[in-house]
Design a protein around this motif. Sequence first.
Motif, PDB file in Angstrom:
ATOM      1  N   LEU A 141      23.839  62.826  67.662  1.00  0.00           N
ATOM      2  CA  LEU A 141      23.235  61.766  66.675  1.00  0.00           C
ATOM      3  C   LEU A 141      22.499  61.990  65.553  1.00  0.00           C
ATOM      4  CD1 LEU A 141      23.157  58.914  69.258  1.00  0.00           C
ATOM      5  CD2 LEU A 141      24.713  59.179  67.761  1.00  0.00           C
ATOM      6  N   ARG A 142      21.349  62.972  65.867  1.00  0.00           N
ATOM      7  CA  ARG A 142      20.715  63.512  64.578  1.00  0.00           C
ATOM      8  C   ARG A 142      21.432  64.365  63.814  1.00  0.00           C
ATOM      9  NH1 ARG A 142      17.461  65.611  68.688  1.00  0.00           N
ATOM     10  NH2 ARG A 142      17.320  67.680  67.525  1.00  0.00           N
ATOM     11  N   THR A 143      22.230  65.093  64.194  1.00  0.00           N
ATOM     12  CA  THR A 143      23.191  65.947  63.519  1.00  0.00           C
ATOM     13  C   THR A 143      23.988  65.279  62.613  1.00  0.00           C
ATOM     14  OG1 THR A 143      22.986  67.942  64.946  1.00  0.00           O
ATOM     15  CG2 THR A 143      24.658  67.757  63.528  1.00  0.00           C
ATOM     16  N   LEU A 144      24.818  64.140  63.117  1.00  0.00           N
ATOM     17  CA  LEU A 144      25.596  63.294  62.219  1.00  0.00           C
ATOM     18  C   LEU A 144      24.689  62.811  61.284  1.00  0.00           C
ATOM     19  CD1 LEU A 144      27.655  61.558  64.970  1.00  0.00           C
ATOM     20  CD2 LEU A 144      28.440  63.230  63.107  1.00  0.00           C
ATOM     21  N   ALA A 145      23.534  62.129  61.464  1.00  0.00           N
ATOM     22  CA  ALA A 145      22.845  61.800  60.634  1.00  0.00           C
ATOM     23  C   ALA A 145      22.260  62.396  59.258  1.00  0.00           C
ATOM     24  CB  ALA A 145      21.393  60.948  61.268  1.00  0.00           C
ATOM     25  N   HIS A 146      21.791  63.479  59.790  1.00  0.00           N
ATOM     26  CA  HIS A 146      21.536  64.440  58.660  1.00  0.00           C
ATOM     27  C   HIS A 146      22.566  65.005  57.838  1.00  0.00           C
ATOM     28  CE1 HIS A 146      17.549  64.013  60.145  1.00  0.00           C
ATOM     29  NE2 HIS A 146      17.444  64.959  61.143  1.00  0.00           N
ATOM     30  N   GLY A 147      23.716  65.220  58.522  1.00  0.00           N
ATOM     31  CA  GLY A 147      25.023  65.769  57.833  1.00  0.00           C
ATOM     32  C   GLY A 147      25.795  64.862  57.120  1.00  0.00           C
ATOM     33  N   CYS A 148      25.383  63.591  57.125  1.00  0.00           N
ATOM     34  CA  CYS A 148      26.338  62.458  56.540  1.00  0.00           C
ATOM     35  C   CYS A 148      25.526  62.117  55.191  1.00  0.00           C
ATOM     36  CB  CYS A 148      26.411  61.316  57.563  1.00  0.00           C
ATOM     37  SG  CYS A 148      27.397  61.598  59.046  1.00  0.00           S
ATOM     38  N   ASP A 149      26.133  62.592  54.275  1.00  0.00           N
ATOM     39  CA  ASP A 149      25.735  62.042  52.777  1.00  0.00           C
ATOM     40  C   ASP A 149      26.005  60.659  52.533  1.00  0.00           C
ATOM     41  OD1 ASP A 149      24.547  64.627  52.666  1.00  0.00           O
ATOM     42  OD2 ASP A 149      26.486  65.426  51.616  1.00  0.00           O
ATOM     43  N   SER A 154      33.567  71.083  73.709  1.00  0.00           N
ATOM     44  CA  SER A 154      32.292  70.535  74.176  1.00  0.00           C
ATOM     45  C   SER A 154      31.936  69.239  73.117  1.00  0.00           C
ATOM     46  CB  SER A 154      31.227  71.489  74.067  1.00  0.00           C
ATOM     47  OG  SER A 154      31.415  72.380  75.268  1.00  0.00           O
ATOM     48  N   ALA A 155      32.061  69.334  71.937  1.00  0.00           N
ATOM     49  CA  ALA A 155      31.680  68.228  71.027  1.00  0.00           C
ATOM     50  C   ALA A 155      32.514  67.148  71.073  1.00  0.00           C
ATOM     51  CB  ALA A 155      32.069  69.037  69.505  1.00  0.00           C
ATOM     52  N   THR A 156      33.837  67.356  71.569  1.00  0.00           N
ATOM     53  CA  THR A 156      34.815  66.016  71.780  1.00  0.00           C
ATOM     54  C   THR A 156      34.262  65.353  72.997  1.00  0.00           C
ATOM     55  OG1 THR A 156      36.540  67.248  70.973  1.00  0.00           O
ATOM     56  CG2 THR A 156      37.064  65.587  72.660  1.00  0.00           C
ATOM     57  N   THR A 157      33.746  66.033  74.018  1.00  0.00           N
ATOM     58  CA  THR A 157      33.223  65.532  75.323  1.00  0.00           C
ATOM     59  C   THR A 157      32.002  64.807  74.993  1.00  0.00           C
ATOM     60  OG1 THR A 157      33.763  67.212  76.824  1.00  0.00           O
ATOM     61  CG2 THR A 157      32.202  65.832  77.555  1.00  0.00           C
ATOM     62  N   VAL A 158      30.924  65.115  73.920  1.00  0.00           N
ATOM     63  CA  VAL A 158      29.819  64.498  73.556  1.00  0.00           C
ATOM     64  C   VAL A 158      30.246  63.232  72.730  1.00  0.00           C
ATOM     65  CG1 VAL A 158      27.571  64.599  72.134  1.00  0.00           C
ATOM     66  CG2 VAL A 158      28.389  66.557  73.640  1.00  0.00           C
ATOM     67  N   VAL A 159      31.228  63.500  71.965  1.00  0.00           N
ATOM     68  CA  VAL A 159      31.488  62.328  71.013  1.00  0.00           C
ATOM     69  C   VAL A 159      32.495  61.137  71.813  1.00  0.00           C
ATOM     70  CG1 VAL A 159      33.229  61.665  69.227  1.00  0.00           C
ATOM     71  CG2 VAL A 159      31.676  63.581  68.919  1.00  0.00           C
ATOM     72  N   ASP A 160      33.101  61.558  72.769  1.00  0.00           N
ATOM     73  CA  ASP A 160      33.787  60.746  73.624  1.00  0.00           C
ATOM     74  C   ASP A 160      32.602  59.787  74.313  1.00  0.00           C
ATOM     75  OD1 ASP A 160      36.206  61.677  73.251  1.00  0.00           O
ATOM     76  OD2 ASP A 160      36.359  62.675  75.133  1.00  0.00           O
ATOM     77  N   ALA A 161      31.649  60.383  74.963  1.00  0.00           N
ATOM     78  CA  ALA A 161      30.348  59.595  75.337  1.00  0.00           C
ATOM     79  C   ALA A 161      29.748  58.719  74.277  1.00  0.00           C
ATOM     80  CB  ALA A 161      29.431  60.368  76.175  1.00  0.00           C
ATOM     81  N   LEU A 162      29.591  59.105  73.175  1.00  0.00           N
ATOM     82  CA  LEU A 162      28.868  58.516  71.959  1.00  0.00           C
ATOM     83  C   LEU A 162      29.883  57.176  71.733  1.00  0.00           C
ATOM     84  CD1 LEU A 162      27.374  61.296  69.923  1.00  0.00           C
ATOM     85  CD2 LEU A 162      26.086  59.789  71.591  1.00  0.00           C
ATOM     86  N   GLU A 163      31.069  57.379  71.573  1.00  0.00           N
ATOM     87  CA  GLU A 163      32.050  56.385  71.147  1.00  0.00           C
ATOM     88  C   GLU A 163      32.241  55.470  72.375  1.00  0.00           C
ATOM     89  OE1 GLU A 163      36.584  56.441  69.010  1.00  0.00           O
ATOM     90  OE2 GLU A 163      36.256  57.490  70.745  1.00  0.00           O
ATOM     91  N   GLU A 164      32.283  55.843  73.682  1.00  0.00           N
ATOM     92  CA  GLU A 164      32.190  54.775  74.661  1.00  0.00           C
ATOM     93  C   GLU A 164      30.912  54.021  74.505  1.00  0.00           C
ATOM     94  OE1 GLU A 164      32.137  55.080  79.457  1.00  0.00           O
ATOM     95  OE2 GLU A 164      33.549  56.385  78.365  1.00  0.00           O
ATOM     96  N   ALA A 165      30.036  54.466  74.300  1.00  0.00           N
ATOM     97  CA  ALA A 165      28.629  53.691  74.207  1.00  0.00           C
ATOM     98  C   ALA A 165      28.535  52.793  73.078  1.00  0.00           C
ATOM     99  CB  ALA A 165      27.440  54.681  74.145  1.00  0.00           C
ATOM    100  N   GLY A 166      29.539  52.922  71.933  1.00  0.00           N
ATOM    101  CA  GLY A 166      29.327  52.266  70.784  1.00  0.00           C
ATOM    102  C   GLY A 166      28.609  52.896  69.619  1.00  0.00           C
ATOM    103  N   LEU A 167      28.226  54.010  69.711  1.00  0.00           N
ATOM    104  CA  LEU A 167      27.264  54.696  68.636  1.00  0.00           C
ATOM    105  C   LEU A 167      28.060  55.574  67.647  1.00  0.00           C
ATOM    106  CD1 LEU A 167      24.586  56.070  71.582  1.00  0.00           C
ATOM    107  CD2 LEU A 167      24.635  53.890  70.209  1.00  0.00           C
ATOM    108  N   ALA A 180      26.399  50.846  63.504  1.00  0.00           N
ATOM    109  CA  ALA A 180      25.022  50.220  63.304  1.00  0.00           C
ATOM    110  C   ALA A 180      24.201  50.681  64.591  1.00  0.00           C
ATOM    111  CB  ALA A 180      25.269  48.669  63.184  1.00  0.00           C
ATOM    112  N   ALA A 181      24.845  50.428  65.762  1.00  0.00           N
ATOM    113  CA  ALA A 181      24.201  50.837  67.011  1.00  0.00           C
ATOM    114  C   ALA A 181      23.992  52.319  67.205  1.00  0.00           C
ATOM    115  CB  ALA A 181      25.035  50.478  68.380  1.00  0.00           C
ATOM    116  N   GLY A 182      24.564  53.003  66.576  1.00  0.00           N
ATOM    117  CA  GLY A 182      24.274  54.526  66.439  1.00  0.00           C
ATOM    118  C   GLY A 182      22.892  54.599  65.699  1.00  0.00           C
TER     119      GLY A 182
END
Length: 161
Positions: free
Chosen positions: A44-52, A72-85, A104-106
Amino acid sequence: MTTPPADTAAELADALTRAMRRIRRQTMHRLEPYGITPSQARALRTLAHGCDGGAAMRLSELAERLHIAPRSATTVVDALEEAGLVERTPDPADRRAVRVVLTAAGHSALERIVQVRHEVAQDYFGPVSRPDQHSMLQALRVAEEAFEPSRTAAAPGDAVR
């Protein structure tokens, strides 16, 4: 039998390792009520810092920035997507690619992560004077800057995070 002379650099490396373990464990413990793992928080921190300006990041770029395998990134994103983040969106520049964007939840979860990281850092480094904290930070920056060129010259599998 004589004891070898103290190896300050090795002792410092050991102290940093212990500090990082304690900080990571405490951060993990404090994020647990929010259902966020350290790897998810890092993503999440990487996405926030990397998203201009709220732009999405390709899944492959996220994996690269996290220094993890795309699977591994797919697995992490799957969990984040399932949580609505986060949500996945098609990449308009390449239909085969997928972009990931914070919801917004993310963004709200990211605020909690920032707060927890701040609290844990304050708890751990609070007993250290401000000037000593500054000196430690400066020393680590110098070491990191000097180490970085040798790290890029190492074989791709040699870098450990």
